[in-house]
Design a protein around this motif. Sequence first.
Motif, short mmCIF file in Angstrom:
data_model
loop_
_atom_site.label_atom_id
_atom_site.label_comp_id
_atom_site.label_asym_id
_atom_site.label_seq_id
_atom_site.Cartn_x
_atom_site.Cartn_y
_atom_site.Cartn_z
N ARG A 70 0.83 -1.21 0.00
CA ARG A 70 0.00 0.00 0.00
C ARG A 70 0.87 1.26 0.00
N ALA A 74 -0.13 3.18 -3.36
CA ALA A 74 -1.12 4.25 -3.20
C ALA A 74 -0.61 5.58 -3.77
N GLU A 80 -7.43 1.10 -4.42
CA GLU A 80 -7.45 0.21 -3.25
C GLU A 80 -7.79 -1.23 -3.60
N LYS A 84 -5.39 -4.34 -2.69
CA LYS A 84 -5.86 -5.49 -1.91
C LYS A 84 -5.68 -6.80 -2.68
#
Length: 187
Positions: A70, A74, A80, A84
């Motif tokens: 992340r 990000a 997201e 994931k």
Amino acid sequence: MGQLTLAKAKEILPKYTTEDHLFTHAAAVSAAMGAMAAIYGGDKDHWEAIGYLHDVDYEKYPNEHCHHVREFLAPEGVDEDDIKTIISHGYGLCTDEVIPTTDIEKSLFTVDELTGVVHAYALMRPEGITGMDVKGLKKKFKDKRFAAGCNRDVIKKGFEMLGLDQNVVMQACIDGMTEHKDELGLK
């Protein structure tokens, strides 16, 4: 950014990865994911992009793999859901944060290790990956000493998760990697 593309994945990975073998593995998993996308009617480019980036934090954090995905992705604008999906391939191995539940997650979990067996088998064959069949691959898969670093239990768990016959998944890996044999050095 919207959906991750393979072109974007190929821009991102070199920022965090330098080792040749990790790029080869990224390309192998990407190729296998493209073939899995065809089985599930997924977006081939997107599935390949996920496969290509799945080990984005491995070189910098081998002992904390999947825990830094992340923070790397990000800021790159990766959404997201894709983050994931990438984290899910470490389920039960290095993280329990995301259980693989979607087709793309279960596919990534399974082919990550399986591509290693296919790759090792291709390297020992005089003709490389060309003409490789599932029967020969299954023989190598059963031999625990062959490509011993590839976790057979993870692959078998992946087959169960997917609910597909192992022959189908093995053939997809072979097909995907054959399509990219030049890039993978398996011709």
